[in-house]
Design a protein around this motif. Structure first.
Motif, mmCIF file in Angstrom:
data_model
loop_
_atom_site.group_PDB
_atom_site.id
_atom_site.type_symbol
_atom_site.label_atom_id
_atom_site.label_comp_id
_atom_site.label_asym_id
_atom_site.label_seq_id
_atom_site.Cartn_x
_atom_site.Cartn_y
_atom_site.Cartn_z
ATOM 1 N N ILE A 41 0.864 -1.182 0.000
ATOM 2 C CA ILE A 41 0.000 0.000 0.000
ATOM 3 C C ILE A 41 0.898 1.229 0.000
ATOM 4 C CG2 ILE A 41 -1.784 1.311 1.205
ATOM 5 C CD1 ILE A 41 -2.818 -1.248 2.390
ATOM 6 N N GLY A 42 0.858 1.975 -1.093
ATOM 7 C CA GLY A 42 1.603 3.227 -1.180
ATOM 8 C C GLY A 42 0.688 4.383 -0.841
ATOM 9 N N ILE A 43 1.046 5.160 0.166
ATOM 10 C CA ILE A 43 0.234 6.298 0.608
ATOM 11 C C ILE A 43 0.995 7.585 0.307
ATOM 12 C CG2 ILE A 43 -0.861 7.471 2.562
ATOM 13 C CD1 ILE A 43 -1.123 4.738 3.915
ATOM 14 N N VAL A 44 0.393 8.441 -0.481
ATOM 15 C CA VAL A 44 0.957 9.762 -0.778
ATOM 16 C C VAL A 44 0.015 10.806 -0.184
ATOM 17 C CG1 VAL A 44 1.685 11.389 -2.543
ATOM 18 C CG2 VAL A 44 2.026 8.930 -2.899
ATOM 19 N N VAL A 45 0.549 11.660 0.682
ATOM 20 C CA VAL A 45 -0.227 12.767 1.225
ATOM 21 C C VAL A 45 0.104 14.011 0.402
ATOM 22 C CG1 VAL A 45 -0.785 14.132 3.260
ATOM 23 C CG2 VAL A 45 -0.159 11.717 3.513
ATOM 24 N N ASP A 46 -0.883 14.574 -0.219
ATOM 25 C CA ASP A 46 -0.698 15.715 -1.114
ATOM 26 C C ASP A 46 -0.479 16.978 -0.279
ATOM 27 O OD1 ASP A 46 -0.877 17.625 -3.166
ATOM 28 O OD2 ASP A 46 -2.327 16.415 -4.273
ATOM 29 N N GLN A 47 0.729 17.535 -0.373
ATOM 30 C CA GLN A 47 1.167 18.730 0.356
ATOM 31 C C GLN A 47 1.385 18.445 1.847
ATOM 32 O OE1 GLN A 47 -0.353 23.061 1.558
ATOM 33 N NE2 GLN A 47 -0.704 22.700 -0.619
ATOM 34 N N ASP A 301 -0.126 -7.962 -4.515
ATOM 35 C CA ASP A 301 -0.981 -6.937 -5.112
ATOM 36 C C ASP A 301 -0.496 -5.563 -4.668
ATOM 37 O OD1 ASP A 301 -2.682 -8.800 -6.380
ATOM 38 O OD2 ASP A 301 -3.868 -9.045 -4.554
ATOM 39 N N PHE A 302 -1.024 -4.514 -5.315
ATOM 40 C CA PHE A 302 -0.550 -3.157 -5.012
ATOM 41 C C PHE A 302 -1.742 -2.194 -5.018
ATOM 42 C CE2 PHE A 302 3.659 -0.873 -5.152
ATOM 43 C CZ PHE A 302 3.175 0.369 -4.777
ATOM 44 N N LEU A 303 -1.871 -1.425 -3.937
ATOM 45 C CA LEU A 303 -2.888 -0.377 -3.835
ATOM 46 C C LEU A 303 -2.189 0.957 -3.634
ATOM 47 C CD1 LEU A 303 -5.934 0.361 -3.622
ATOM 48 C CD2 LEU A 303 -5.689 0.117 -1.138
ATOM 49 N N ALA A 304 -2.377 1.881 -4.582
ATOM 50 C CA ALA A 304 -1.780 3.215 -4.508
ATOM 51 C C ALA A 304 -2.863 4.204 -4.079
ATOM 52 C CB ALA A 304 -1.185 3.615 -5.855
ATOM 53 N N VAL A 305 -2.683 4.803 -2.908
ATOM 54 C CA VAL A 305 -3.680 5.707 -2.328
ATOM 55 C C VAL A 305 -3.065 7.101 -2.210
ATOM 56 C CG1 VAL A 305 -5.204 6.172 -0.370
ATOM 57 C CG2 VAL A 305 -4.642 3.801 -0.994
ATOM 58 N N SER A 306 -3.760 8.115 -2.718
ATOM 59 C CA SER A 306 -3.291 9.492 -2.571
ATOM 60 C C SER A 306 -4.372 10.317 -1.885
ATOM 61 C CB SER A 306 -2.954 10.097 -3.937
ATOM 62 O OG SER A 306 -2.534 11.441 -3.790
ATOM 63 N N PHE A 307 -4.011 10.937 -0.764
ATOM 64 C CA PHE A 307 -4.927 11.813 -0.034
ATOM 65 C C PHE A 307 -4.745 13.240 -0.549
ATOM 66 C CE2 PHE A 307 -4.548 8.246 2.950
ATOM 67 C CZ PHE A 307 -5.884 8.049 3.310
ATOM 68 N N SER A 308 -5.713 13.715 -1.328
ATOM 69 C CA SER A 308 -5.600 15.011 -2.000
ATOM 70 C C SER A 308 -6.039 16.188 -1.142
ATOM 71 C CB SER A 308 -6.446 15.008 -3.282
ATOM 72 O OG SER A 308 -6.074 13.964 -4.140
ATOM 73 N N THR A 309 -6.916 15.951 -0.179
ATOM 74 C CA THR A 309 -7.527 17.041 0.584
ATOM 75 C C THR A 309 -6.522 17.967 1.262
ATOM 76 O OG1 THR A 309 -9.644 15.926 0.883
ATOM 77 C CG2 THR A 309 -9.014 17.512 2.563
ATOM 78 N N PRO A 310 -5.414 17.472 1.849
ATOM 79 C CA PRO A 310 -4.467 18.402 2.478
ATOM 80 C C PRO A 310 -3.965 19.490 1.541
ATOM 81 C CG PRO A 310 -3.995 16.167 3.169
ATOM 82 C CD PRO A 310 -5.037 16.068 2.081
ATOM 83 N N THR A 356 4.523 8.849 2.061
ATOM 84 C CA THR A 356 5.353 9.975 1.672
ATOM 85 C C THR A 356 4.436 11.097 1.187
ATOM 86 O OG1 THR A 356 7.306 10.615 0.390
ATOM 87 C CG2 THR A 356 5.703 9.187 -0.716
ATOM 88 N N ALA A 357 5.006 12.109 0.537
ATOM 89 C CA ALA A 357 4.219 13.235 0.037
ATOM 90 C C ALA A 357 4.723 13.642 -1.337
ATOM 91 C CB ALA A 357 4.292 14.417 1.000
ATOM 92 N N ASP A 358 3.876 14.336 -2.095
ATOM 93 C CA ASP A 358 4.266 14.751 -3.445
ATOM 94 C C ASP A 358 4.986 16.092 -3.460
ATOM 95 O OD1 ASP A 358 2.029 16.165 -2.715
ATOM 96 O OD2 ASP A 358 1.004 15.976 -4.632
ATOM 97 N N HIS A 359 4.944 16.826 -2.356
ATOM 98 C CA HIS A 359 5.658 18.092 -2.194
ATOM 99 C C HIS A 359 5.318 18.646 -0.816
ATOM 100 C CE1 HIS A 359 1.800 20.108 -2.816
ATOM 101 N NE2 HIS A 359 1.648 19.407 -3.944
#
Length: 555
Positions: A41-47, A301-310, A356-359
């Motif tokens: 499970i890859g978790i990316v927190v946006d900002q 298996d692989f689940l890529a989750v990105s939390f955009s709200t932040p 992690t985060a995208d920026h």
């Protein structure tokens, strides 16, 4: 046979009986199929700035961020190694193990010289929306020209692994899922559904339709947004009413409680800008795990989750706002719920998680100036208009500059060739001219970037973010604390995209399958995530990979 000989033979026989099973077992263990996680499970927190992990520490629960840090491995000095630091390039770089110079996602948008218009990083007019009558589904990963770690997993397992990407933002779901994914899902504000495109399928799966039929956005948007804790406990943030904070449409002041039902309008888009957007994303992730039986196969298996709200909340209110803090306290609870769900469904020992985060994000310049810390904004409109007038005087009247975006100047190459003007001369004149404006640290021509090999500093970051046929002719770097402004009296909230640590320094946490508790301050880069996953999964790195595996530090 003498007695002594018989005793020796008996001893040898006994030793053989003792060691033979052990040797057989040792040989068997050497031939054992290597252990692999059942699900990644890859978790990316946006900002997400790195300091958010600790700034709100005393208010976090025990089972969200604190659990990831206590039971997982924390790379404390993890950075982006290119500019501009935006959402599209960030997600692409995490999963490809390389930079925009290689994977081609040089911005959320960029100027396309062939068509003469801007192109969005995930747009694809050859596909149609699935799950809505809008055009929000005309998206795919076609503009990303490198493979992802998720692509490599599909290749390594002969397509047996399931790969799913999901996010409120289309690019946050599509780019991580890669080219060969089973599906990517994102939010359509026009109808409040999770949708996809014909790139992946012709019809939404039954479990997605069932999720959409719950009408959760209606429930989440029917409630005011108030603070999770009594507002006087948000001592890590500035006071609630600040002039540099943005407001919702129709709102008089940026203060709690935010009357969401009154501001939502006729669409569901406001869900993106309230903490419930994170909860909705988490809810969908749980349904994806159940609906697709992720982690229940005989391959990973692989689940890529990105939390955009932040990102939406950060842009509107800024990193020192109570709104951002409240959002992270609530995201912490969503992560705790997701980790508990993983425990119940698959077991922590079977799931490899990274976060992690995208920026990151910059402090608002008005806030910094109040503290007498150097900061400001550049008026891009004035800078570009002045540049155009200067070029007209220097090279003759013509529309030399056709676009300024992503902190880059695009020149009209066809016009330059027609006028028989030297392109490099024009680039260098632009670079010299813009350096006279307040806040500009340096400017660099595309020609200089292509003839150089920078090993560190702003030059290296520019070089790693540059791709010749997609990037501009002159790249501009602003001073620390400065960011772009297009003529507004005061910039609200925050921005990102720079080469400075508030934008580049972001979390990297590993948790779960074979991950010991620990931390390291070794310098790591965002492009190290994909090759690390490849090493753990014992598969090939993405084809454009430039990163290194971090396993030796985790051990």
């Amino acid at each position: 046979m003498t007695k002594s000989v018989r005793e020796v033979c008996l001893t040898l026989l006994m030793l053989l009986m003792v060691f033979s099973p052990a040797m057989a077992q040792k040989k068997k263990s050497k031939n054992k199929t290597p252990d692999k996680p059942k699900l990644v499970i890859g978790i990316v927190v946006d900002q997400m700035r790195y300091d958010y992990l600790y700034r709100y520490w005393d208010k976090y629960s025990a089972n969200g961020f604190k659990r990831l840090l206590a039971e997982g491995f924390n790379f404390r000095n993890n950075h982006y190694n290119y500019v501009p630091t935006y959402t599209g390039p960030g997600h692409a770089s995490i999963y490809t193990g390389t930079t925009p110079s290689m994977h081609g996602i040089v911005g959320n948008d960029w100027y396309n010289r062939t068509t003469g218009r801007n192109i969005y990083c995930a747009e694809d007019k050859s596909v149609a929306t699935v799950g809505s009558s809008s055009k929000a589904g005309e998206m795919s990963p076609v503009n990303m020209i490198a493979s992802t770690i998720t692509d490599e997993l599909k290749l390594a397992t002969n397509q047996k692994s399931k790969v799913i990407g999901l996010s409120l933002k289309d690019r946050g779901a599509i780019l991580p899922a890669g080219h060969a994914a089973n599906a990517a899902y994102w939010f359509d504000g026009s109808n409040g559904n999770m949708i996809t495109s014909t790139y992946y399928m012709k019809e939404l799966p039954a479990w997605v339709q069932a999720f959409n039929n719950q009408k959760l956005p209606d429930q989440y948007l029917s409630q005011p947004w108030n603070t999770l804790l009594p507002i006087d406990q948000y001592t890590e943030s500035a006071a609630d009413d600040q002039t540099y904070e943005g407001t919702f449409a129709g709102e008089a002041k940026p203060v709690f409680p935010h009357n969401i039902p009154a501001y939502r309008g006729k669409t569901f888009d406001l869900l993106r800008s309230i903490p419930a957007g994170n909860t909705y994303t988490k809810d969908f992730a749980k349904e994806a795990i159940k609906g697709e039986n992720l982690g229940k196969n005989n391959v990973t298996d692989f689940l890529a989750v990105s939390f955009s709200t932040p990102d939406y909340i950060g842009h509107q209110f800024g990193p020192n706002s109570i709104e951002v803090q409240d959002n992270y306290l609530r995201l912490d609870l969503d992560l705790a719920d997701l980790l508990k769900f993983i425990d119940e469904q698959l077991g922590k020992e079977n799931v490899l998680v990274f976060l992690t985060a995208d920026h990151g994000a910059a402090h608002n310049p008005t806030y910094l100036q109040q503290l007498r810390i150097p900061a400001g904004t550049t008026n891009n409109s004035i800078m570009v208009d002045s540049l155009k007038k200067h070029l007209n005087q220097k090279f003759g009247k013509a529309d030399w500059v056709i676009k300024f975006m992503n902190q880059q100047i695009y020149l009209d190459h066809a016009l330059i060739e027609k006028k028989q003007v030297n392109l490099v001369d024009l680039q260098e004149e632009c670079a010299r001219f813009v350096q006279r404006f307040p806040g500009v640290l340096r400017s660099m021509t595309a020609d200089a970037l292509m003839r150089s090999n920078w090993q560190r500093g702003v030059g290296m970051l520019m070089e790693n973010g540059y791709m010749a046929h997609r990037s501009g002719d002159v790249l501009v770097a602003l001073q620390p604390g400065w960011y772009e402004n297009y003529g507004r009296a005061q910039v609200k909230g925050t921005s990102h995209g720079s080469s400075w640590t508030y934008d580049t320094h972001i979390p990297l946490l590993w948790y779960g399958w074979q991950i010991p508790a620990g931390e390291s301050s070794v310098k790591t880069e965002i492009i190290d995530i994909a090759p690390s996953l490849a090493a753990w999964l014992r598969i090939q790195e993405p084809n454009g990979n430039m990163g290194r595996a971090l396993l030796e530090y985790v051990r």
